[in-house]
Motif scaffolding. Structure first.
Motif, PDB file in Angstrom:
ATOM      1  N   ASN A 184      -2.429   5.343  -3.087  1.00  0.00           N
ATOM      2  CA  ASN A 184      -3.459   6.536  -2.562  1.00  0.00           C
ATOM      3  C   ASN A 184      -2.803   7.811  -2.891  1.00  0.00           C
ATOM      4  O   ASN A 184      -1.574   8.116  -2.343  1.00  0.00           O
ATOM      5  CB  ASN A 184      -3.752   6.366  -1.166  1.00  0.00           C
ATOM      6  N   ASN A 198      -5.429   0.808  -7.557  1.00  0.00           N
ATOM      7  CA  ASN A 198      -6.099   1.269  -6.377  1.00  0.00           C
ATOM      8  C   ASN A 198      -5.240   1.333  -5.112  1.00  0.00           C
ATOM      9  O   ASN A 198      -5.755   1.994  -4.150  1.00  0.00           O
ATOM     10  CB  ASN A 198      -7.317   0.596  -6.248  1.00  0.00           C
ATOM     11  N   LYS A 228      -6.090  11.674  -9.444  1.00  0.00           N
ATOM     12  CA  LYS A 228      -6.855  10.762  -8.466  1.00  0.00           C
ATOM     13  C   LYS A 228      -7.924  10.471  -9.204  1.00  0.00           C
ATOM     14  O   LYS A 228      -8.634   9.287  -9.221  1.00  0.00           O
ATOM     15  CB  LYS A 228      -7.415  11.754  -7.196  1.00  0.00           C
ATOM     16  N   GLN A 243       0.807  -0.858   0.036  1.00  0.00           N
ATOM     17  CA  GLN A 243      -0.067   0.085  -0.110  1.00  0.00           C
ATOM     18  C   GLN A 243       0.847   1.145  -0.182  1.00  0.00           C
ATOM     19  O   GLN A 243       1.806   1.297   0.712  1.00  0.00           O
ATOM     20  CB  GLN A 243      -0.708   0.011   1.342  1.00  0.00           C
ATOM     21  N   ASP A 293       1.031   5.610  -0.399  1.00  0.00           N
ATOM     22  CA  ASP A 293       0.691   6.801  -0.436  1.00  0.00           C
ATOM     23  C   ASP A 293       1.452   7.984  -1.220  1.00  0.00           C
ATOM     24  O   ASP A 293       2.832   7.749  -0.790  1.00  0.00           O
ATOM     25  CB  ASP A 293       0.530   7.655   1.032  1.00  0.00           C
ATOM     26  N   THR A 325      -2.252  11.791  -2.671  1.00  0.00           N
ATOM     27  CA  THR A 325      -2.786  12.888  -1.906  1.00  0.00           C
ATOM     28  C   THR A 325      -1.798  14.087  -1.925  1.00  0.00           C
ATOM     29  O   THR A 325      -0.543  13.915  -2.583  1.00  0.00           O
ATOM     30  CB  THR A 325      -2.448  12.190  -0.313  1.00  0.00           C
TER      31      THR A 325
END
Length: 342
Positions: free
Chosen positions: A61, A58, A42, A27, A29, A63
Motif C-alpha cells: 500500500n 497489490n 499508486k 502486508q 505500507d 501512501t
C-alpha cells in the motif's frame, strides 16, 4: 489483512525491501515523502524514478501519510537517507502506540553531531528495539531476486534473529551480528572509499590502483572502528569488506559514479547533479574526517578525499600525496605486537 510492516522511504532501497517483504506475503505500507511520486507509484504500480521496470504487487500500500505507515506496525523499516533520519523519526514518533522494532537500512553518519543512526534513534526513541541491515546489496539486484547476503545487527540476539527470519528468503540470505557499531561504521565509511575508487576510475587508473585503495581503505575503516568500540573482525564480514567490494566496483554504486565524474574533472555539485539521487559518501566524508581528528586516527585516504571534496584540492596531487607518504610497514600492528626489529 492489516499491514504489520511500515517502510519509510520510497527510494530504490525502500522500494526493493518492500517488494521483498510483500513477496513473502506480508502486508506492507510504503511511505513516499513526495506526493507526486507517491501518486504516480499508486497508479503505475512502479517506482519508475528509482527502480524502473519492477512491478509492485497489490499487498504494498503506497501512501503519503506517515501516520498511517507507522500506526499499529510490528516492524518499521527506516529507508531514508541518513541525514533525514532524525527529521523522519520526529514526524512519526508521537504516533507510536506500541513498541515496534525499528529496522534501519540507512548508511551514514549525522554530520553535525557525528552520531551513528543507532545513537540518533537512542536519543529520539530511547525504549525502542533497534536493528540495522547492511551488506553488499544493491536495490537494483535485490528487486530482481538476484542472490544476495546481508547482516542484521542488534544488541538483542532475539530481535536480530526475529528480523533474520522476517527478511530471509531463498535469494536473500541474512546473517546476524551483535556488533552494531561495526556494522554501522562499515556501511557508512565504505562510501568514502567508493568515492575514491570512482575518482581513480575517472582518472583512468587501473585495477592495481583500485585494489590498493580498497585494501588500504578497509584498514583505515577498521582502525577508526576499533577505536570507536567496534570489533575489528566485523570489518572482514559482509558489512565491511563485502560492502566495500560491491560499492567500489559496481556501476550501481552512486558513490563510485559520482567519483568517476570528479576524476574526469566535474565539480562536486556537477557530479551530484548527474547522479540524481543522494550520494551518501559526500556527507560521510566530512563526518569521517572529523571522527578521525576526534579519535586521533590517521586516515590518509579519507583526508585526501576530504581535501578534494571540501578544499578544492587537485585529485592528481592527492594521488601523489598518498603514494609519497612516509614509508610504512604494511601491518604496523604486527611489527609492534611481535616486537620485531628487522
Amino acid at each position: 489483512m492489516e499491514a504489520t510492516i511500515g517502510v519509510l522511504g520510497g527510494g530504490s532501497w525502500g522500494t526493493a525491501l518492500a517488494l521483498l517483504l510483500a513477496n513473502k506475503g506480508y502486508q506492507v505500507d510504503l511511505w513516499v515523502r513526495d506526493i507526486k511520486q507517491c501518486n504516480y507509484m499508486k497508479e503505475a504500480r512502479e517506482n519508475k524514478k528509482y527502480l524502473p521496470n519492477v512491478k509492485l504487487p497489490n499487498n504494498i500500500n503506497i501512501t503519503n501519510d506517515i501516520e498511517k505507515a507507522v500506526y499499529g506496525k510490528k516492524i518499521i523499516l527506516l529507508a531514508v537517507p541518513s541525514h533525514a533520519v532524525r527529521e523522519t523519526i520526529k514526524k512519526f514518533k508521537s504516533q507510536l502506540k506500541e513498541q515496534p522494532i525499528l529496522v534501519n537500512v540507512a548508511k551514514g553518519i549525522e554530520t553535525d553531531t557525528l552520531l551513528r543512526v543507532s545513537e540518533i534513534v537512542q536519543q529520539e526513541l530511547p525504549t525502542i528495539e533497534y536493528t540495522i541491515i547492511s551488506g553488499p546489496s544493491h536495490a537494483e539486484e535485490v528487486s530482481r531476486d538476484i542472490p544476495t547476503a546481508v547482516v542484521a545487527a542488534s544488541t538483542n540476539k532475539r530481535v536480530a534473529e526475529y528480523i533474520q527470519e522476517v527478511f530471509m528468503t531463498p535469494r536473500f540470505r541474512v546473517y546476524t551480528n551483535p556488533d552494531v557499531i561495526g556494522v554501522e561504521l562499515g556501511g557508512a565509511l565504505k562510501n568514502v572509499i567508493a568515492l575514491g575508487a570512482g575518482i581513480s576510475d575517472g582518472l583512468g587508473y587501473g585495477d592495481n590502483t583500485k585494489a590498493a585503495l580498497m585494501n588500504r581503505g578497509i584498514i583505515e575503516i577498521s582502525r577508526l572502528g576499533e577505536k570507536m568500540g567496534a570489533n575489528k573482525k566485523t570489518f572482514a564480514g559482509l558489512s565491511g569488506i563485502g560492502d566495500l567490494i560491491v560499492t567500489c566496483t559496481s556501476l550501481h554504486s552512486r558513490n563510485r559514479r559520482a567519483g568517476i565524474k570528479i576524476g574526469q574533472g566535474a565539480s562536486l555539485e556537477e557530479a551530484i547533479k548527474s547522479i540524481g539521487m543522494v550520494v551518501e559518501g559526500v556527507r560521510t566524508t566530512k563526518a569521517a574526517y572529523e571522527l578521525s581528528r576526534k579519535y586521533n586516527i590517521r586516515m590518509p585516504i579519507t583526508e585526501e578525499i576530504y581535501g578534494v571534496l571540501y578544499e578544492g584540492k587537485d585529485v592528481r596531487y592527492s594521488v601523489f600525496n598518498l603514494m609519497m607518504r612516509d614509508k610504512k610497514h604494511e601491518m604496523e600492528e604486527i611489527v609492534q605486537e611481535m616486537r620485531l626489529d628487522w
